[in-house]
Design a protein around this motif. Sequence first.
Motif, PDB file in Angstrom:
ATOM      1  N   UNK A 303      50.887  48.950  49.777  1.00 12.84           N
ATOM      2  CA  UNK A 303      50.644  49.746  48.274  1.00 12.84           C
ATOM      3  C   UNK A 303      50.683  49.616  47.425  1.00 12.84           C
ATOM      4  N   UNK A 304      51.487  48.044  46.994  1.00 19.28           N
ATOM      5  CA  UNK A 304      51.418  47.115  45.962  1.00 19.28           C
ATOM      6  C   UNK A 304      50.005  46.097  45.879  1.00 19.28           C
ATOM      7  N   UNK A 305      49.952  46.082  47.285  1.00 24.10           N
ATOM      8  CA  UNK A 305      48.035  45.620  46.954  1.00 24.10           C
ATOM      9  C   UNK A 305      47.363  45.742  46.875  1.00 24.10           C
ATOM     10  N   UNK A 306      46.889  47.537  47.300  1.00 22.08           N
ATOM     11  CA  UNK A 306      45.472  48.018  46.736  1.00 22.08           C
ATOM     12  C   UNK A 306      46.238  48.474  45.451  1.00 22.08           C
ATOM     13  N   UNK A 307      47.416  48.406  44.891  1.00 24.22           N
ATOM     14  CA  UNK A 307      47.443  48.646  43.058  1.00 24.22           C
ATOM     15  C   UNK A 307      46.769  47.143  42.758  1.00 24.22           C
ATOM     16  N   UNK A 308      47.675  46.051  43.179  1.00 23.96           N
ATOM     17  CA  UNK A 308      46.962  44.657  42.555  1.00 23.96           C
ATOM     18  C   UNK A 308      45.625  45.072  42.242  1.00 23.96           C
ATOM     19  N   UNK A 309      44.714  45.269  43.524  1.00 25.03           N
ATOM     20  CA  UNK A 309      43.316  45.227  43.726  1.00 25.03           C
ATOM     21  C   UNK A 309      42.374  46.125  42.729  1.00 25.03           C
ATOM     22  N   UNK A 310      43.181  47.264  42.723  1.00 23.84           N
ATOM     23  CA  UNK A 310      43.498  48.768  41.664  1.00 23.84           C
ATOM     24  C   UNK A 310      42.901  47.917  40.404  1.00 23.84           C
ATOM     25  N   UNK A 311      44.024  47.377  39.988  1.00 26.01           N
ATOM     26  CA  UNK A 311      43.313  47.385  38.724  1.00 26.01           C
ATOM     27  C   UNK A 311      43.024  45.670  38.266  1.00 26.01           C
ATOM     28  N   UNK A 312      43.023  45.006  39.249  1.00 27.31           N
ATOM     29  CA  UNK A 312      42.327  43.985  38.685  1.00 27.31           C
ATOM     30  C   UNK A 312      40.526  44.176  38.714  1.00 27.31           C
ATOM     31  N   UNK A 313      40.071  44.980  40.030  1.00 27.87           N
ATOM     32  CA  UNK A 313      39.086  45.740  39.443  1.00 27.87           C
ATOM     33  C   UNK A 313      38.558  46.257  38.646  1.00 27.87           C
ATOM     34  N   UNK A 314      39.397  47.482  37.301  1.00 26.30           N
ATOM     35  CA  UNK A 314      39.300  47.890  36.914  1.00 26.30           C
ATOM     36  C   UNK A 314      39.401  47.267  35.373  1.00 26.30           C
ATOM     37  N   UNK A 315      39.803  46.243  35.935  1.00 28.86           N
ATOM     38  CA  UNK A 315      39.733  45.117  33.919  1.00 28.86           C
ATOM     39  C   UNK A 315      38.911  44.266  34.504  1.00 28.86           C
ATOM     40  N   UNK A 316      38.395  44.823  35.341  1.00 33.08           N
ATOM     41  CA  UNK A 316      36.863  43.222  35.589  1.00 33.08           C
ATOM     42  C   UNK A 316      35.990  44.788  35.136  1.00 33.08           C
ATOM     43  N   UNK A 317      36.416  45.956  35.143  1.00 38.25           N
ATOM     44  CA  UNK A 317      35.003  46.779  34.842  1.00 38.25           C
ATOM     45  C   UNK A 317      33.987  47.367  35.560  1.00 38.25           C
ATOM     46  N   UNK A 318      35.044  47.356  36.701  1.00 37.33           N
ATOM     47  CA  UNK A 318      34.315  48.065  38.537  1.00 37.33           C
ATOM     48  C   UNK A 318      34.156  49.907  38.583  1.00 37.33           C
ATOM     49  N   UNK A 319      33.842  50.315  38.804  1.00 40.18           N
ATOM     50  CA  UNK A 319      34.056  52.018  39.015  1.00 40.18           C
ATOM     51  C   UNK A 319      35.674  52.113  40.018  1.00 40.18           C
ATOM     52  N   UNK A 320      36.021  53.428  40.101  1.00 39.46           N
ATOM     53  CA  UNK A 320      36.961  53.531  41.007  1.00 39.46           C
ATOM     54  C   UNK A 320      36.291  53.470  42.184  1.00 39.46           C
ATOM     55  N   UNK A 321      35.396  53.817  42.762  1.00 38.97           N
ATOM     56  CA  UNK A 321      35.262  53.565  44.255  1.00 38.97           C
ATOM     57  C   UNK A 321      35.096  51.815  44.636  1.00 38.97           C
ATOM     58  N   UNK A 322      34.726  50.920  43.795  1.00 37.47           N
ATOM     59  CA  UNK A 322      35.213  49.704  43.209  1.00 37.47           C
ATOM     60  C   UNK A 322      35.899  49.261  43.804  1.00 37.47           C
ATOM     61  N   UNK A 323      36.796  49.681  43.156  1.00 38.11           N
ATOM     62  CA  UNK A 323      39.103  49.481  42.407  1.00 38.11           C
ATOM     63  C   UNK A 323      39.283  49.944  44.032  1.00 38.11           C
ATOM     64  N   UNK A 324      39.295  50.706  44.510  1.00 45.85           N
ATOM     65  CA  UNK A 324      40.155  51.978  46.014  1.00 45.85           C
ATOM     66  C   UNK A 324      39.110  50.163  47.117  1.00 45.85           C
ATOM     67  N   UNK A 325      38.165  49.937  47.115  1.00 51.24           N
ATOM     68  CA  UNK A 325      37.418  49.238  47.899  1.00 51.24           C
ATOM     69  C   UNK A 325      38.215  47.557  47.814  1.00 51.24           C
ATOM     70  N   UNK A 326      38.775  47.285  46.361  1.00 54.49           N
ATOM     71  CA  UNK A 326      39.042  45.972  46.238  1.00 54.49           C
ATOM     72  C   UNK A 326      40.470  46.239  46.778  1.00 54.49           C
ATOM     73  N   UNK A 327      41.640  46.553  46.291  1.00 57.60           N
ATOM     74  CA  UNK A 327      42.613  46.587  46.929  1.00 57.60           C
ATOM     75  C   UNK A 327      43.094  47.320  47.786  1.00 57.60           C
TER      76      UNK A 327
END
Length: 417
Positions: A303-327
């Motif tokens: 859960x924490x790694x998914x949250x990390x990737x989601x946050x990092x991708x959001x900070x980079x301006x990535x859309x929600x689907x990409x955020x979940x994929x990153x996490x």
Amino acid sequence: MHSSAVFLIEFGCLILGLGLLGRLAGRFSFSPIPLYLLAGLAFGEGGLLPLVASEDFVAIGAEIGVILLLLMLGLEYTATDLVSNLKTHYPAGVVDAVLNALPGAVLALLLGWGPVAAVVLAGVTWVSSSGVIAKVLGELGRLGNRETPAILSILVLEDLSMAVYLPIVTALLAGVGLAAGAVTLAIALGVATLVLVLAVRYGRHVSRFVSSDDPEKLLLVVLGVTLVVAGLAQQLQVSAAVGAFLVGIALSGEVAEGATSLLAPLRDLFAAVFFVFFGLHTDPASIPPVLLPALALAAVTTATKIATGYWAARRAGIGPKGRWRAGGTLVARGEFSIVIAGLAVTAGIEPSLGPLATAYVLILVLLGPLTARYTEPVATALTGRLRRRNATSRGRTAPDPPDSHETIDDQDIVGRT
């Protein structure tokens, strides 16, 4: 003569078995790491067929495996890339460290293992597996996705952080005092900084010195320099792995590319031996008592790694689907977690730490490719269901609105050739 023959037969069977296990993993498209760990469990203390004659050689091969893993990791980056990532993405690195190191440290303290074991287990849960993640990104065709740079930036920052973390762990495990530990850390930071500066300003000259048109000479020089630097680093209590990593960073251009292709087979061989060696020192009977803590820790840090990737991708301006994929992509743990746990097992600080780390890595190295593939569709489905439920509760029904944050750049097809 008899012992030599037994050694050759025993070690030959081990290498042959690893080759067959690697082929099996490749057929089913998953990392061979869990199979190598299981092989070590089978041939170690309390296993089906304990190794005797080749155990010392396997120990040396395992140490070379760690050095080659870190050398190859350093060859993937240039000093300029590391400095740029550090300046641009350090907030994501801080979030990653806090969210994923903290659960391991807390669990170790709750189990009564003490602060040193807490620092070690924090590292085990912190660092994702670069090897597994790179393999998964390639297999899923996501190397050109917009979220991939955010994923890679976190991996780079984790790798760079190891240049500081590993000397700290080495000093703690050696039982040195606060003053000696501070000196060791200062030496590590000084050496790392010096290598980065030299690599940025004089990297071409370093690479030119090592360069050779003859593959044999290039292999011998790079491998020799790496082993010498790793040995000197270990003498200074900085960690042989950090020394190898810094050698890799110092090399660039054609030399790095040539060394990578030449060293890859050696890295794969000795890395496999390293994972087996770790399993050899883990009694299979010691894993069931720590299985529940390992499962709980795996669930929390997934859960924490998914949250990390989601946050990092959001900070980079990535859309929600990409955020979940990153996490989902960042979940896998592997080689670094075993390297860190291996230091603790060798030092003998906590008997249960090795079995817990083994079970933890086995779980997440198998779960990681699944979360990389399915986190985004599951999250999208759950989000859509929640929207429909909210719409129904407000007394109206409507089709799901288009995701205003999702852009065409965020789709899977972006950037592919």
